[in-house]
Design an enzyme around this catalytic site. Structure first.
Site, mmCIF file in Angstrom:
data_model
loop_
_atom_site.group_PDB
_atom_site.id
_atom_site.type_symbol
_atom_site.label_atom_id
_atom_site.label_comp_id
_atom_site.label_asym_id
_atom_site.label_seq_id
_atom_site.Cartn_x
_atom_site.Cartn_y
_atom_site.Cartn_z
ATOM 1 N N ASP A 336 53.529 44.772 70.280
ATOM 2 C CA ASP A 336 53.590 45.400 68.955
ATOM 3 C C ASP A 336 52.413 44.953 68.090
ATOM 4 O O ASP A 336 51.770 43.946 68.351
ATOM 5 C CB ASP A 336 54.899 45.014 68.263
ATOM 6 C CG ASP A 336 54.917 43.537 67.948
ATOM 7 O OD1 ASP A 336 54.709 42.737 68.887
ATOM 8 O OD2 ASP A 336 55.099 43.166 66.778
ATOM 9 N N GLU A 337 52.175 45.701 67.061
ATOM 10 C CA GLU A 337 51.242 45.352 65.989
ATOM 11 C C GLU A 337 49.903 44.832 66.502
ATOM 12 O O GLU A 337 49.324 43.887 65.960
ATOM 13 C CB GLU A 337 51.889 44.333 65.042
ATOM 14 C CG GLU A 337 53.078 44.930 64.295
ATOM 15 C CD GLU A 337 53.801 43.937 63.408
ATOM 16 O OE1 GLU A 337 54.342 44.367 62.379
ATOM 17 O OE2 GLU A 337 53.849 42.739 63.739
ATOM 18 N N ALA A 338 49.392 45.450 67.549
ATOM 19 C CA ALA A 338 48.100 45.053 68.111
ATOM 20 C C ALA A 338 46.975 45.780 67.376
ATOM 21 O O ALA A 338 46.189 46.525 67.971
ATOM 22 C CB ALA A 338 48.072 45.355 69.608
#
Length: 531
Positions: A336-338
């Site tokens: 996530d949230e890369a």
């Protein structure tokens, strides 16, 4: 997952001690037996009738022809009941028609599946039947809730200890019913996790997801990469000593969870949320320079260097060692949230990591951004979106589900236990909005994402992120009373979900939490009994 940025001061964390003080119990003699349908999660089928059974100083716990594992369940039950009742409650393998009987197999166990049970209560006995020990254990949790709340106390209480007459036939809606603890933002030691595991067991959760790595700390020992813990595990949000689990610690968590019929799912988040690793090993950075350790709460700024061979050597080392220590089926790879990883690089690394997980005998779980790459056959995507999640992102998840990817549902504005209850909540965050007790309960996993086949839903999860939480008291204040609602969504038939009825059953749990020493939020939505 999670979090825009921490807008309020972390000094709010100091409000940790807000618990509800344990009140002395009312006389149990003045209480009628708890109705069979007052259990949380709600049983699949209840047929009340007949006389109540009374646990007494003559009660035996019978395990006729039992295996060692069933005897352990019986010992667990005896250990729960002895302090408050003051009764010896000996465990015996002799058969009989009186006492508390735990039985594997037989006619009453048919059709209940791996985790189901049947409980029959009558004047002379309470019998719990199941196909497997896990079902017996869940039946024990039901029996526990059918006894007065004072049974949870550690000192002798007056009784009587009655179980209403009738039959419960029960089995879960979903096979995956999880709670997650973020031990990376703030570290929680083995004893704190054991306390939470015991609370999860009461509500029939069967999975503990541990978020073991993030920007702020690396929490699991990797023999081939010792600096991950000696350096990367040395701090946490706001500073402080951090901490990590040795391999022995991790095995003890797994052992204890298994004794409560929970499977541990470890998470090593990548390619983002990796600053602790990047700071520990410079070669994981594209410029070869290690960044400093991080103790803030921003997200999306870190990334493994996708083109470098050293990155995949590192990933192989970590997954190999974590998989070898983990008996469960799943290994969570984050994803996530890369925001600092290009889409092309993200697809590349997710496509390379999933075969590594498979090589070491595990099935990959990833946050739902995994569906923007190429989910491997059998891989599971964990949806953490919420009402503000864009239609394109939701559709991406829906299409993956239609193509065979199984889903775990943990929508942030429903099941994230670190979201504030309302604007006055002194702990937690609010980037997904306020999550009241009713809102956390009043949704159906089977129809939550339009277009997703109901059969694609593997189960539900209740994550608790720890940016503002550093003690067991703080976790409990945010988890209770919302945690049991997520448990009910995962266990009970959808047809029985009704907030109006549920809140009454939930309210009745309050005295039990008081007796257990759980400091919970007395939400004004719930008609709590007077103290």
């Amino acid at each position: 997952m999670r979090r825009r940025r921490l807008l309020c001061s972390l000094r709010l964390v100091a409000a940790a001690g807000m618990g509800t003080a344990a009140a002395p119990p009312r006389s149990a003699a003045a209480q009628a037996a708890i109705p069979l349908d007052q259990v949380v999660p709600a049983p699949a089928s209840v047929r009340p009738g007949g006389g109540a059974y009374t646990v007494s100083d003559r009660t035996l716990i019978r395990v006729p022809g039992a295996s060692a594992e069933v005897k352990r369940v019986a010992g667990y039950l005896a250990g729960l009941l002895r302090p408050a009742t003051g009764f010896a409650l000996p465990v015996t393998t002799k058969d009989g028609k009186d006492g508390i009987v735990l039985r594997i197999g037989g006619r009453d166990a048919k059709g209940l599946g791996a985790e189901g049970y049947r409980l029959r209560s009558a004047g002379r006995s309470v019998t719990i039947s199941a196909a497997r020990p896990a079902g017996l254990f869940h039946g024990v949790q039901t029996l526990r809730q059918l006894l007065p709340a004072a049974v949870e106390r550690n000192t002798a209480q007056p009784g009587p200890w009655q179980v209403a007459g009738g039959t419960i036939a029960d089995s879960p809606r979903y096979g995956y019913r999880a709670a997650m603890v973020d031990v990376s933002r703030h570290f929680f030691g083995v004893d704190k996790l054991k306390r939470y595991i015991d609370q999860l067991a009461l509500y029939k959760f069967n999975t503990l997801h541990l978020h073991l790595s993030d920007d702020q700390g690396w929490r699991i020992a990797i023999a081939s990469r010792p600096r991950l813990t000696s350096h990367g595990g040395s701090t946490q949000v706001g500073g402080g000593p951090g901490g990590y689990y040795t391999k022995e610690d991790y095995r003890e968590i797994i052992r204890y969870a298994a004794s409560r019929y929970l499977t541990v799912v470890p998470e090593i988040d990548m390619p983002g949320h990796t600053n602790a690793a990047l700071s520990s090993y410079a070669e994981l950075n594209c410029d070869g320079k290690a960044p400093p350790l991080y103790t803030g709460t921003d997200v999306g700024f870190s990334s493994l260097c996708v083109p470098k061979k050293e990155t995949y050597d590192f990933i192989d080392d970590v997954i190999r060692e974590v998989a070898a220590m983990t008996p469960g089926r799943y290994l969570h790879i984050g994803g996530d949230e890369a925001h600092s990883t290009s889409h092309e690089d993200y697809v590349t690394i997710m496509d390379k990591v999933q075969p590594v997980v498979a090589k070491y005998g595990k099935t990959a779980i990833g946050w739902h951004q995994l569906t923007g790459a190429h989910p491997a056959k059998g891989a599971v995507a964990q949806y953490w979106g919420y009402d503000a999640t864009g239609a394109a992102e939701r559709q991406q998840v829906t299409e993956a589900a239609k193509n065979g990817t199984r889903l775990i549902l943990s929508p942030a504005d429903r099941s994230y236990l670190d979201m504030k209850y309302d604007k006055n909540t002194p702990l937690g965050l609010a980037w997904a909005g306020y999550v009241s007790v009713e809102r956390s309960y009043d949704w159906d996993p089977g129809s939550y994402l339009p277009g997703v086949p109901a059969a694609s839903v593997l189960g539900v999860e209740a994550p608790i992120w720890s940016e503002t939480l550093s003690t067991s008291a703080q976790i409990e204040y945010m988890a209770f009373p919302r945690l049991p609602g997520i448990a009910e969504l995962g266990w009970s038939p959808a047809a029985g979900h009704d907030w109006g009825r549920y809140k009454g059953r939930l309210a009745a749990q309050g005295p039990r939490w008081d007796a257990m020493g759980i400091g919970y939020y007395r939400s004004p939505e719930v008609p709590w009994p007077a103290r």
